[in-house]
Design a protein around this motif. Sequence first.
Motif, short mmCIF file in Angstrom:
data_model
loop_
_atom_site.label_atom_id
_atom_site.label_comp_id
_atom_site.label_asym_id
_atom_site.label_seq_id
_atom_site.Cartn_x
_atom_site.Cartn_y
_atom_site.Cartn_z
N ASN A 348 33.61 78.99 19.30
CA ASN A 348 34.79 78.20 18.97
C ASN A 348 35.82 78.35 20.11
OD1 ASN A 348 37.11 77.28 17.51
ND2 ASN A 348 37.05 78.91 15.98
N THR A 350 39.25 77.30 21.68
CA THR A 350 40.39 76.70 20.97
C THR A 350 41.09 75.60 21.75
OG1 THR A 350 42.06 78.23 21.74
CG2 THR A 350 40.78 78.93 19.83
N VAL A 358 37.53 73.65 16.61
CA VAL A 358 38.30 74.57 15.77
C VAL A 358 38.36 74.07 14.33
CG1 VAL A 358 40.61 75.47 15.37
CG2 VAL A 358 39.67 75.47 17.68
N ALA A 361 34.95 74.37 12.76
CA ALA A 361 34.60 75.75 12.40
C ALA A 361 35.28 76.15 11.09
CB ALA A 361 35.00 76.71 13.52
N GLU A 362 36.52 75.70 10.93
CA GLU A 362 37.24 76.04 9.69
C GLU A 362 36.59 75.38 8.47
OE1 GLU A 362 41.30 75.09 10.62
OE2 GLU A 362 41.49 77.04 11.64
N GLU A 365 33.26 76.98 7.69
CA GLU A 365 33.48 78.25 7.01
C GLU A 365 33.77 78.01 5.52
OE1 GLU A 365 36.93 80.41 8.37
OE2 GLU A 365 35.92 82.33 8.07
N VAL A 379 31.54 83.73 13.75
CA VAL A 379 32.31 82.82 14.61
C VAL A 379 32.92 83.60 15.76
CG1 VAL A 379 34.16 81.10 14.73
CG2 VAL A 379 32.88 81.40 12.61
N THR A 381 35.66 83.26 18.56
CA THR A 381 36.80 82.41 18.90
C THR A 381 37.35 82.80 20.26
OG1 THR A 381 37.34 82.11 16.59
CG2 THR A 381 39.12 81.77 18.15
C1 LIG Z 1 38.50 79.10 15.41
O1 LIG Z 1 39.64 79.34 16.23
C2 LIG Z 1 40.87 79.00 15.64
C3 LIG Z 1 41.96 79.17 16.66
O2 LIG Z 1 42.13 80.51 17.03
C4 LIG Z 1 41.13 79.83 14.41
O3 LIG Z 1 42.36 79.43 13.81
C5 LIG Z 1 40.01 79.59 13.46
O4 LIG Z 1 40.16 80.41 12.34
C6 LIG Z 1 38.65 79.87 14.11
N1 LIG Z 1 37.64 79.48 13.16
C7 LIG Z 1 36.91 80.33 12.48
C8 LIG Z 1 36.00 79.75 11.47
O5 LIG Z 1 36.95 81.53 12.68
#
Ligand SMILES: *[C@@H]1O[C@H](CO)[C@@H](O)[C@H](O)[C@H]1NC(C)=O
Length: 450
Positions: A348, A350, A358, A361-362, A365, A379, A381
């Motif tokens: 990920n 950013t 990003v 990924a959220e 999740e 993940v 990041t």
């Molecule tokens: C991916 O990176 C972003 C920015 O730092 C963060 O807010 C987000 O939680 C990350 N995604 C995951 C699923 O960890």
Amino acid sequence: MKRWSTLVGRFIMLAPVRTVSTESRRCPLLTVQPCRGMVDEKIQIIIRNLLPNQEVTVHSLHQSEDKDFWEAFGHYISDEHGKVTVAKDESLGGTYEGTEQMGLLWSLRPVPGSRPALRLRKKNVLTPMVVNISVYSGHLSQGFSQASLLATTVTERWYMAPGVQRVNIRENGVQGTLFLPPGPGPYPGVLDLWGGGGGLIEYRSALLASHGFACMALEYLAPAMLKLTDVNNTYFEKAYQILQNHPLVQKDKMAMLGLSFGSAITFSMTAYSRVIKPQCCVCISGSHVVPVDKCLFKVIEDFTGLVDKVPVNEDNHLIHRDMLLPIPSDPALKVDVGRIKCPLLLVNGTDDQNWPTVESAEDIEMIMEKAGNRHLLTVLTYPDAGHLIEPPYTPHFRASNFILYDTKKKVVMLWGGQTKPHAYAQEDSWKKILAFLQEHLYSSNVKAKL
Ligand SMILES: *[C@@H]1O[C@H](CO)[C@@H](O)[C@H](O)[C@H]1NC(C)=O
Ligand SMILES: *[C@@H]1O[C@H](CO)[C@@H](O)[C@H](O)[C@H]1NC(C)=O
Ligand SMILES: *[C@@H]1O[C@H](CO)[C@@H](O)[C@H](O)[C@H]1NC(C)=O
């Protein structure tokens, strides 16, 4: 990492040094170790026999396969013994600053006056990337070709370790290249997919084979040889089976690895296919937002059809990420990653300006949390990393030329990222990707043998 010296005894690890001129009676001595190594191997650059507190510029120069020149340089001051150690000393200026052992590689950029928006990529993995490392007197930022050279040496950076085999695959309509580690095997298999730029991109697969994986680079957007309408789920399944059924591949130790569009395919295949059931998968800079009921051909057509609507920045670089935002709430418009049953590693970055990594990924999740398979997700990041997270020490490209698949129109695509954090992301994620693949693909007895 297997050292070349242990793989092939005849390689001598000290660089030959040619001293070109001296400003004093001293003769500066430049050593680069290894002078012949893998692209993901760190190099030690040491200059001895300088005057104490002497200002020097350490410079790297590479001519690409497209004949463009790339350079990087750092400004150093020798210590009281007349020595500069790039891994320990600080660069005070140049294309990178601070203590950066690999700055001379990751901060490579086209020399002034080059064609615009270039990207450096190795096409022929059977030859090394050749980089000349030189030392100049004083702190220079330009005019290297006329400047006073103190010492210079040639280094080779390889994607393919000695003994790795490269095999063309043209089977059952599938096109790709398989890289096999040296030795009798059998090895875990990795199916490697690049993104929407298309073509047959071999260097990452060659490097993975150098780390002990039978890795197949798959071509799936190849206008010259394949009709896109022939590339559907069956195509990826056939490719997976070719790899899985290879006599040197362990059938029950398989992975899929994708970047960008390749990771969308990886999500989709591992979630829905009855054939593709890998032990783990890695998705770099990807998204699960692809309509699952449409064939690849339609998806690409939809993407490219939207190009005129893609927003651009002040430099007229396309910001493709916005096209996939907001992440739709309609499940039919995205892969149901809740169905994935194997460990999944997401990378990920950013500042990805090409795909909404990003946000995806959220959402991934969240979906996995609800479906109860969140424990399979890891993940990574990386703040300020862009879209093109490649093997380590590859230069960073914030934007580069891109040919649109259907219209052949040339645009400049914005990938994002800042050079130093992006370089860090490439180095760190590569180590973790290798460790992840090893953990899930090598059983303990094989690990012991390595
Ligand atoms: C991916 O990176 C972003 C920015 O730092 C963060 O807010 C987000 O939680 C990350 N995604 C995951 C699923 O960890
Ligand atoms: C690198 O050095 C070698 C040997 O001196 C020379 O033949 C070659 O042209 C140099 N490469 C570049 C890109 O200048
Ligand atoms: C996928 O493509 C192949 C080859 O063109 C074709 O024979 C097959 O029917 C297609 N399958 C689907 C599900 O569209």
